[in-house]
Design a protein around this motif. Structure first.
Motif, short mmCIF file in Angstrom:
data_model
loop_
_atom_site.label_atom_id
_atom_site.label_comp_id
_atom_site.label_asym_id
_atom_site.label_seq_id
_atom_site.Cartn_x
_atom_site.Cartn_y
_atom_site.Cartn_z
N LEU A 28 0.82 -1.21 0.00
CA LEU A 28 0.00 0.00 0.00
C LEU A 28 0.85 1.27 0.00
O LEU A 28 0.32 2.37 0.03
CB LEU A 28 -0.92 0.01 1.22
CG LEU A 28 -1.98 -1.09 1.24
CD1 LEU A 28 -2.76 -1.05 2.54
CD2 LEU A 28 -2.93 -0.97 0.06
N GLY A 29 2.17 1.11 0.01
CA GLY A 29 3.05 2.28 0.00
C GLY A 29 2.96 3.08 1.28
O GLY A 29 3.13 4.30 1.27
N GLU A 87 15.46 -3.97 -2.40
CA GLU A 87 15.57 -4.88 -3.52
C GLU A 87 14.18 -5.39 -3.87
O GLU A 87 13.32 -5.43 -3.01
CB GLU A 87 16.44 -6.07 -3.09
CG GLU A 87 17.26 -6.69 -4.19
CD GLU A 87 18.20 -7.74 -3.58
OE1 GLU A 87 19.40 -7.64 -3.81
OE2 GLU A 87 17.71 -8.62 -2.87
N GLY A 88 14.00 -5.79 -5.09
CA GLY A 88 12.78 -6.48 -5.46
C GLY A 88 11.76 -5.60 -6.14
O GLY A 88 11.99 -4.42 -6.39
N SER A 89 10.61 -6.21 -6.44
CA SER A 89 9.57 -5.48 -7.15
C SER A 89 8.21 -5.84 -6.57
O SER A 89 8.01 -6.92 -6.02
CB SER A 89 9.61 -5.81 -8.64
OG SER A 89 9.37 -7.20 -8.82
N ILE A 90 7.28 -4.88 -6.67
CA ILE A 90 5.88 -5.12 -6.30
C ILE A 90 5.06 -4.78 -7.53
O ILE A 90 4.85 -3.61 -7.84
CB ILE A 90 5.45 -4.23 -5.13
CG1 ILE A 90 6.36 -4.46 -3.91
CG2 ILE A 90 4.00 -4.48 -4.77
CD1 ILE A 90 6.09 -3.52 -2.76
N GLU A 91 4.63 -5.80 -8.26
CA GLU A 91 3.88 -5.55 -9.48
C GLU A 91 2.39 -5.61 -9.22
O GLU A 91 1.88 -6.60 -8.70
CB GLU A 91 4.25 -6.57 -10.56
CG GLU A 91 5.55 -6.25 -11.24
CD GLU A 91 5.95 -7.35 -12.20
OE1 GLU A 91 5.05 -8.02 -12.75
OE2 GLU A 91 7.16 -7.54 -12.38
N LEU A 92 1.70 -4.53 -9.60
CA LEU A 92 0.26 -4.47 -9.48
C LEU A 92 -0.26 -4.48 -10.91
O LEU A 92 0.02 -3.55 -11.66
CB LEU A 92 -0.12 -3.18 -8.75
CG LEU A 92 -1.43 -3.15 -8.00
CD1 LEU A 92 -1.47 -4.19 -6.91
CD2 LEU A 92 -1.65 -1.77 -7.40
N ASP A 93 -0.95 -5.55 -11.28
CA ASP A 93 -1.46 -5.64 -12.64
C ASP A 93 -0.33 -5.43 -13.67
O ASP A 93 -0.51 -4.74 -14.68
CB ASP A 93 -2.55 -4.57 -12.84
CG ASP A 93 -3.58 -5.03 -13.87
OD1 ASP A 93 -3.49 -6.20 -14.31
OD2 ASP A 93 -4.44 -4.22 -14.23
N GLY A 94 0.84 -5.99 -13.39
CA GLY A 94 1.93 -5.94 -14.35
C GLY A 94 2.81 -4.70 -14.27
O GLY A 94 3.83 -4.63 -14.96
N VAL A 95 2.43 -3.71 -13.45
CA VAL A 95 3.24 -2.49 -13.36
C VAL A 95 4.00 -2.49 -12.03
O VAL A 95 3.39 -2.66 -10.97
CB VAL A 95 2.34 -1.23 -13.42
CG1 VAL A 95 3.18 0.03 -13.28
CG2 VAL A 95 1.54 -1.22 -14.71
N ASP A 96 5.31 -2.35 -12.10
CA ASP A 96 6.11 -2.35 -10.88
C ASP A 96 5.97 -1.01 -10.15
O ASP A 96 6.44 0.02 -10.62
CB ASP A 96 7.58 -2.62 -11.20
CG ASP A 96 8.44 -2.70 -9.93
OD1 ASP A 96 7.86 -2.58 -8.82
OD2 ASP A 96 9.65 -2.89 -10.06
N LEU A 97 5.31 -1.05 -8.98
CA LEU A 97 5.05 0.18 -8.23
C LEU A 97 6.33 0.89 -7.83
O LEU A 97 6.37 2.11 -7.72
CB LEU A 97 4.25 -0.15 -6.96
CG LEU A 97 2.84 -0.70 -7.14
CD1 LEU A 97 2.27 -1.10 -5.80
CD2 LEU A 97 1.95 0.35 -7.81
N SER A 147 7.05 7.14 -10.09
CA SER A 147 7.28 8.32 -9.26
C SER A 147 6.33 8.24 -8.05
O SER A 147 5.31 7.56 -8.11
CB SER A 147 6.98 9.58 -10.05
OG SER A 147 5.59 9.68 -10.27
N ALA A 148 6.68 8.95 -6.98
CA ALA A 148 5.87 8.87 -5.76
C ALA A 148 4.42 9.26 -6.03
O ALA A 148 3.49 8.61 -5.56
CB ALA A 148 6.48 9.77 -4.68
N ALA A 149 4.21 10.31 -6.83
CA ALA A 149 2.85 10.79 -7.10
C ALA A 149 2.07 9.75 -7.90
O ALA A 149 0.91 9.46 -7.61
CB ALA A 149 2.92 12.12 -7.85
N GLU A 150 2.71 9.19 -8.90
CA GLU A 150 2.06 8.21 -9.75
C GLU A 150 1.74 6.93 -8.95
O GLU A 150 0.67 6.34 -9.10
CB GLU A 150 2.97 7.90 -10.96
CG GLU A 150 2.49 6.80 -11.88
CD GLU A 150 1.12 7.08 -12.51
OE1 GLU A 150 0.67 8.25 -12.48
OE2 GLU A 150 0.50 6.11 -13.00
N GLY A 164 -4.04 4.35 -4.76
CA GLY A 164 -5.31 4.92 -4.32
C GLY A 164 -6.48 4.48 -5.18
O GLY A 164 -7.58 4.26 -4.68
N ALA A 165 -6.22 4.32 -6.47
CA ALA A 165 -7.30 3.95 -7.38
C ALA A 165 -7.63 2.47 -7.32
O ALA A 165 -8.77 2.07 -7.55
CB ALA A 165 -6.92 4.34 -8.81
#
Lengths: 266, 290
Positions: free
Chosen positions: B52-53, B63-73, B77-80, B86-87
């Motif tokens: 949830l950031g 290290e590592g990645s958190i992919e939400l629907d294929g996009v690595d959070l 950028s922090a805003a994006e 949020g969405a």
């Protein structure tokens, strides 16, 4: 076997400050509505109920942290219902309490040794240090823990300190109020095993308050189920679990999620 | 199809050497419920917070990645990242007493997020709030929306938090020990409600809990954590038939089961703890990060 505690028609009401008028007395709410039961020497009695059922209030009335409004509480044949605090104090070394939250029931500024020794000093017992160390041995903590502070210990270890404090005075009766509900399952099991062993070794009588029927089944010999300040069931543990008489007990049992995906539940 | 995919996620306290999360990988399928189980300090809540950031500032992901629907959070950028989380994500918090602001009415506490993060207009958000409260069986929603938290019961507040989590139709909800503070009969009602809402909305759920009993009721799959490391990751049925990892097995044996008083509530053997600690240590070998 004789009864250590005999409680008859115990009633307790407290003023309801939420409904207190600006002037005049607050209306009273009945918390305990006429409870009668007894606890035999050497018994482990489980007291269970949902939140607000009055189980903690009952425990506190039994060890006279609260003064009952009606009925009688007899401890080892002596009526303690309306004794004044000064009259109860000499008896207190015979009934001790272990509290739910070991973080707030252990003084953070005192070392473990002092904490366990405090009730011994209060009652003017000789050889406080030796007895405190002995209590540490009995609960399976290393002796050098006496020099540590509570916040240096894990939750399970802190709860052992609470137990050590309760048994150091060689009490006859111990009231344990939700003492494992804040612990992880692995330390829960250890604390329960410890309590069971202590009851056997020291010939204690134990009242164990919990909302968790699984824990009660593991530890207790008899179960009393409270609902809205009344006893709805009081029977040996096997009977309550195999043939509960009251629908409320059945409801409590049905609500427990067993670690088994095949249990019909939701 | 996976919705959330965490790969080799490691985190540590800023400036510290030891990791709090150790190479965590897990997957939450679209519309499925995945349990995160472990004892206190195992890192289960931290994983939820990382998704949830909302990790505390003292914790950094190394290290590592958190992919939400294929996009690595973690690449955004922090805003994006904030906009995307949020969405599509929401939280059901543990404690209904502290999660609601005591000085504000319920209504804005539900609708603000819809207006501010999703850009809904206020009327639409308010209509939605009434509708979603109806779904969690709160009647006279209009009155509840005008109430302050202290005017409502604990069970009611927990329902409101559940409704609020589902209000924006998120794809993923993190439920962080949502029933830990409740007694068994209320716990059952709340779990039932979460399960119903999850099924109706097809939401993926990351369910953080320490109770394997609860996992067996609401989850499809689970990860067992120790020391920030996943020791077992499997589907619910094979897990309860027989966990593979000795620590997971010991954890299951420690879980109370009133139908089997002698075999349950077993203390975790010291040898098992020693072994899993050894594994945690071994995972740190060869891990290097400045």
């Amino acid at each position: 076997m004789s009864d250590l505690f005999e409680v008859s028609d115990l009633r307790l009401s407290l003023p309801d400050m939420a409904r207190k008028p600006l002037l005049g007395a607050a209306p009273r709410i009945d918390i305990l509505k006429g409870l009668s039961f007894s606890i035999a020497k050497g018994e482990i009695l489980g007291i269970v109920g949902g939140s607000g059922s009055g189980k903690s209030t009952l425990g506190r009335a039994m060890v006279r942290l609260l003064r009952p409004t009606g009925g009688t509480v007899r401890f080892d044949g002596l009526d303690i219902t309306h004794l004044s605090e000064a009259e109860v104090r000499p008896l207190r070394r015979r009934f001790q309490m272990i509290f739910q939250d070991p973080m707030s029931s252990l003084n953070p500024r005192h070392r473990v040794g002092q904490i366990i020794g405090a009730p011994l000093r209060l009652h003017g017992v000789e050889g406080v240090q030796a007895l405190a160390l002995q209590a540490l041995d009995q609960v399976g903590l290393p002796r050098d823990f006496a020099r540590r502070y509570p916040q240096e210990l894990s939750g399970g270890q802190r709860q052992r300190v609470g137990i050590a404090r309760a048994i150091a005075l060689k009490a006859d009766f111990i009231l344990a109020d939700e003492i494992v509900s804040g612990l992880d399952v692995s330390s829960q099991a250890q604390v329960l095993n410890l309590l069971e062993a202590l009851v056997m070794d020291l010939g204690l009588t134990l009242a164990f308050i919990s909302h968790d029927l699984s824990v009660i089944r593991r530890l207790c010999t008899r179960v009393m189920v409270l609902h809205h300040g009344k006893i709805v069931e009081n029977a040996p543990v096997d009977e309550v679990f195999s043939r509960p008489k009251s629908t409320y007990t059945q409801e409590l049992l049905d609500a427990i999620p067993l670690p088994d995906p095949d249990q019909p539940w939701i | 199809m996976s919705y959330l995919q965490i790969r080799h996620l490691s985190a540590r306290l800023v400036g510290a050497k030891d990791r709090l999360l150790r190479d965590v990988s897990l997957t939450v399928e679209r519309g499925q419920v995945h349990g995160l189980v472990g004892e206190s300090g195992a890192g289960k809540s931290m994983i939820g917070k990382a998704v949830l950031g909302i990790l505390p500032q003292s914790v950094e992901i190394v290290e590592g990645s958190i992919e939400l629907d294929g996009v690595d959070l973690l690449q955004l950028s922090a805003a994006e990242r904030r906009r995307r989380i949020g969405a599509h994500c929401a939280l059901i918090p543990q404690d209904p007493l502290t999660a609601l602001n005591p000085s504000r009415r319920i209504g804005p506490q539900i609708t603000d997020r819809l207006v501010q993060i999703l850009g809904w207009d206020r009327t639409r958000a308010e209509t939605r709030a009434v509708q979603i409260l109806g779904e969690v069986q709160i009647e006279d929603a209009a009155r509840v929306l005008r109430s302050y938290p202290h005017e409502l019961s604990g069970g009611m507040r927990q329902r409101i938090l559940i409704a609020s989590a589902f209000a924006a139709e998120p794809k993923l909800i993190v439920a962080d020990e949502p029933t830990t503070a409740l007694d068994v009969t209320v716990q059952k009602q709340i779990l039932k409600l979460i399960a119903q809402m999850q099924a109706r909305h097809g939401t993926a759920l990351l369910f953080v809990t320490h109770d394997l009993g609860v996992v067996s009721k609401v989850c499809r799959s689970l990860s067992v954590l120790y020391g920030g490391m996943v020791v077992e990751d499997t589907a619910v049925r094979p897990f309860f038939a027989g966990p593979q990892h000795p620590y997971a097995r010991a954890l299951l044996a420690a879980t109370p089961k009133y139908t089997d008083p002698l075999a349950s509530l077993q203390p975790v053997p010291d040898a098992v703890i020693a072994q899993v600690r050894q594994e945690v240590k071994a995972s740190d070998k060869g891990w290097f990060h400045v």
